[in-house]
Design a protein around this motif. Structure first.
Motif, mmCIF file in Angstrom:
data_model
loop_
_atom_site.group_PDB
_atom_site.id
_atom_site.type_symbol
_atom_site.label_atom_id
_atom_site.label_comp_id
_atom_site.label_asym_id
_atom_site.label_seq_id
_atom_site.Cartn_x
_atom_site.Cartn_y
_atom_site.Cartn_z
ATOM 1 N N ALA A 386 0.818 -1.209 0.000
ATOM 2 C CA ALA A 386 0.000 0.000 0.000
ATOM 3 C C ALA A 386 0.855 1.263 0.000
ATOM 4 O O ALA A 386 0.457 2.290 -0.565
ATOM 5 C CB ALA A 386 -0.929 -0.002 1.212
ATOM 6 N N GLY A 387 2.041 1.187 0.609
ATOM 7 C CA GLY A 387 2.890 2.365 0.700
ATOM 8 C C GLY A 387 3.954 2.458 -0.366
ATOM 9 O O GLY A 387 4.763 3.398 -0.358
ATOM 10 N N SER A 388 3.963 1.528 -1.312
ATOM 11 C CA SER A 388 5.054 1.449 -2.283
ATOM 12 C C SER A 388 4.973 2.491 -3.389
ATOM 13 O O SER A 388 5.989 2.835 -4.011
ATOM 14 C CB SER A 388 5.092 0.054 -2.917
ATOM 15 N N GLY A 389 3.775 2.965 -3.682
ATOM 16 C CA GLY A 389 3.606 3.881 -4.803
ATOM 17 C C GLY A 389 3.491 3.191 -6.150
ATOM 18 O O GLY A 389 3.414 3.852 -7.189
ATOM 19 N N PHE A 390 3.498 1.857 -6.164
ATOM 20 C CA PHE A 390 3.378 1.073 -7.395
ATOM 21 C C PHE A 390 2.074 0.291 -7.369
ATOM 22 O O PHE A 390 1.786 -0.419 -6.404
ATOM 23 C CB PHE A 390 4.535 0.085 -7.536
ATOM 24 N N GLN A 391 1.298 0.394 -8.436
ATOM 25 C CA GLN A 391 0.112 -0.452 -8.549
ATOM 26 C C GLN A 391 0.521 -1.907 -8.672
ATOM 27 O O GLN A 391 -0.123 -2.789 -8.106
ATOM 28 C CB GLN A 391 -0.717 -0.040 -9.762
ATOM 29 N N ASN A 392 1.582 -2.150 -9.418
ATOM 30 C CA ASN A 392 2.111 -3.501 -9.552
ATOM 31 C C ASN A 392 3.321 -3.648 -8.637
ATOM 32 O O ASN A 392 4.466 -3.488 -9.053
ATOM 33 C CB ASN A 392 2.522 -3.794 -11.001
ATOM 34 N N CYS A 393 3.046 -3.913 -7.362
ATOM 35 C CA CYS A 393 4.107 -4.136 -6.377
ATOM 36 C C CYS A 393 4.018 -5.574 -5.893
ATOM 37 O O CYS A 393 2.940 -6.042 -5.513
ATOM 38 C CB CYS A 393 3.961 -3.179 -5.196
ATOM 39 N N MET A 394 5.133 -6.274 -5.932
ATOM 40 C CA MET A 394 5.167 -7.672 -5.526
ATOM 41 C C MET A 394 6.149 -7.828 -4.369
ATOM 42 O O MET A 394 7.328 -7.515 -4.502
ATOM 43 C CB MET A 394 5.532 -8.563 -6.708
ATOM 44 N N LEU A 395 5.634 -8.289 -3.236
ATOM 45 C CA LEU A 395 6.418 -8.479 -2.021
ATOM 46 C C LEU A 395 6.944 -9.913 -2.016
ATOM 47 O O LEU A 395 6.168 -10.864 -2.120
ATOM 48 C CB LEU A 395 5.543 -8.201 -0.809
ATOM 49 N N VAL A 396 8.249 -10.073 -1.892
ATOM 50 C CA VAL A 396 8.878 -11.399 -1.918
ATOM 51 C C VAL A 396 9.495 -11.677 -0.555
ATOM 52 O O VAL A 396 10.301 -10.889 -0.051
ATOM 53 C CB VAL A 396 9.966 -11.473 -3.005
#
Length: 476
Positions: A386-396
């Motif tokens: 939510a805080g990344s600023g990317f709509q396509n953010c993938m947490l690994v």
């Protein structure tokens, strides 16, 4: 931009030490192949690597050795990398759940405790290092021009938070299926299916990076198997071609499994593993064929080491742990297991009070991958996204090292907290605030990147009526 994919075999033989438990256990048969799945991306002469390894955990020493092999054998170095353990519990132990090299400096009586811990077979660890290096080298040698597309889908039918608040007000891990005291889940799930595809100009798929949050516990048993990750790969290859590469990167699933504690459903076995892998891959496939492909050029990475304190048990609790070990009749009793783990954790805290936690980020076009080495609670992963600023953010998670369970702060609440993930062990021993500190740092790192924008297409004139289409109706 260029992309290359390759996979190598790391299927262990019968008798290899198996991971996924605090006690020693050994692989008793083979149910499926285990792999290293790798991808390399290149832009402006710089190389960036992704790899998913079919194992429960992989430490930084193993990864560093593999990267050094790649440099020695092929002369390649990476400007950024994310190497993640799939977290299958049906595979061989590649790395210990704690810093085994550090513990060589431990007190002799603590070293003796390690004889009951599931330490990896040295020969298997060495083989995985070489196979990881081989997969990266061959992916590099397979580089070819590519277009990218990416998207986030939704699959929520088979994943559940395994921690629940009960009527006594506190949280428990796996409180028992249909336990009448269950009130509600103690945390969320993350149904996001993230995928990034690399395509040839002719429209055929080279490979993809797939991100989803679920423990690798769907297959079960003592037979080696790559769990749902295997079936996700197989499904995508049936749809797009046998040579298509699939690198699977597990999301924040420290408290997420396929087990539904609010149902008497069957949740483990080959058919469950197949079903989850198929559903995740099918959702990814829909995205791959639906999202527009672009000639992206933004490829960048960043990393840092975040110092975090280890939790240190009191001297009284250490004394009680030794007394518990002396009292237990076997080393596999739960009380003996957690007493042993507490003693090893105490020694780790003495030898290394601050743990350096490696955090990494790689941007590919409009997509950002943010990696950490923990079994990270789902609520924290959602916070980072939510805080990344990317709509396509993938947490690994479980990437570039292993630091064990990192719960959210609420799980450590003295009244409402609980669950074995919060127990002080050799595997889970960072300060209670670690999860939020990692999240804040990852969000800060994400702020250094901006999604690559594709130039808008030229505006077009509105259409006019089609001559055929304006006619009718004829009623006579």
């Amino acid at each position: 931009m260029q992309a290359g994919f390759f996979s190598t075999n790391i299927t262990p033989p019968i008798g290899t030490m198996q991971a996924g438990n605090y006690n020693r256990q050994y692989i008793q048969g083979l149910a499926g192949s285990m792999k290293v799945r790798a991808a390399v991306f290149e832009q402006d002469g710089l190389l960036y690597a992704f790899a998913g390894v079919d194992c429960c955990a992989i430490d930084r020493a193993t990864i560093a050795a593999a990267l050094e092999y790649a440099r020695q054998q092929a002369g390649i170095q990476f400007a950024g990398h994310i190497v993640s353990a799939s977290h299958t519990h049906s595979g061989a132990a590649v790395s210990a759940f704690f810093d085994f090299q550090l513990l060589q400096k431990a007190e002799p009586k603590v070293l003796e405790l390690l004889q009951d811990s599931p330490l990896p077979d040295p020969w298997y660890n060495d083989w995985v290092r070489r196979q990881l290096a081989s997969a990266l080298i061959m992916a590099y040698k397979s580089l070819q021009p590519c277009l990218l597309n990416s998207g986030i889908g939704h699959e929520d039918s088979m994943v559940f938070n395994r921690r629940f608040y009960l009527k006594d007000g506190r949280a428990y891990t796996h409180p028992g299926k249909m336990n009448p005291d269950i009130v509600e889940p103690a945390g969320p799930i993350d149904p996001a299916v993230g995928v990034l595809g690399a395509w040839r100009p002719d429209g055929s798929l080279i490979g993809c990076l797939l991100n989803y949050s679920c423990h690798g516990t769907t297959h079960g048993g003592r037979l080696t198997h790559a769990d749902w990750y295997h079936h996700a790969e197989q499904t995508l290859q049936k749809l797009f071609g046998r040579e298509v590469g699939t690198v699977i990167l597990n999301g924040a699933c420290g408290d997420i499994t396929q087990v539904n504690n609010q149902s008497f459903s069957k949740d483990t076995g080959p058919e469950i593993s197949y079903k989850l892998g198929f559903r995740v891959a099918a959702e990814a496939a829909k995205l791959l064929v639906s999202q527009n492909k672009h000639k992206y050029s933004q490829l960048a990475a960043a990393s840092c080491e975040l110092p975090l304190k280890r939790r240190r048990p009191s001297s009284d609790s250490v004394t009680r742990a030794w007394e518990t070990l002396a009292r237990c009749s076997t080393s596999t009793e739960p009380d003996a297991v957690f007493a042993r783990e507490r003693l090893i954790a105490a020694e780790l805290a003495r030898l290394e009070p601050l743990r350096l936690v490696t955090l990494s980020a790689i941007q590919l076009g409009d997509t950002l991958f943010l990696a950490n080495p923990a079994e990270y609670f789902c609520s924290l992963g959602l916070k980072v996204k939510a805080g990344s600023g990317f709509q396509n953010c993938m947490l690994v998670e479980l990437a570039n090292d292993i630091v064990g369970y990192v719960p959210d702060l609420e799980a450590f609440d003295p009244v409402r907290g609980g669950g074995y993930e919060t127990v002080l062990t050799a595997y889970s021993n960072l300060q209670p605030e670690a999860g939020d500190l990692i999240a804040e740092k990852l969000i800060e790192m994400a702020g250094k990147f901006k999604p690559e924008q594709i130039p808008a297409t030229a505006s077009q004139e509105p259409g006019s009526l089609w001559d055929y289409g304006r006619r009718g109706p004829d009623l006579h």
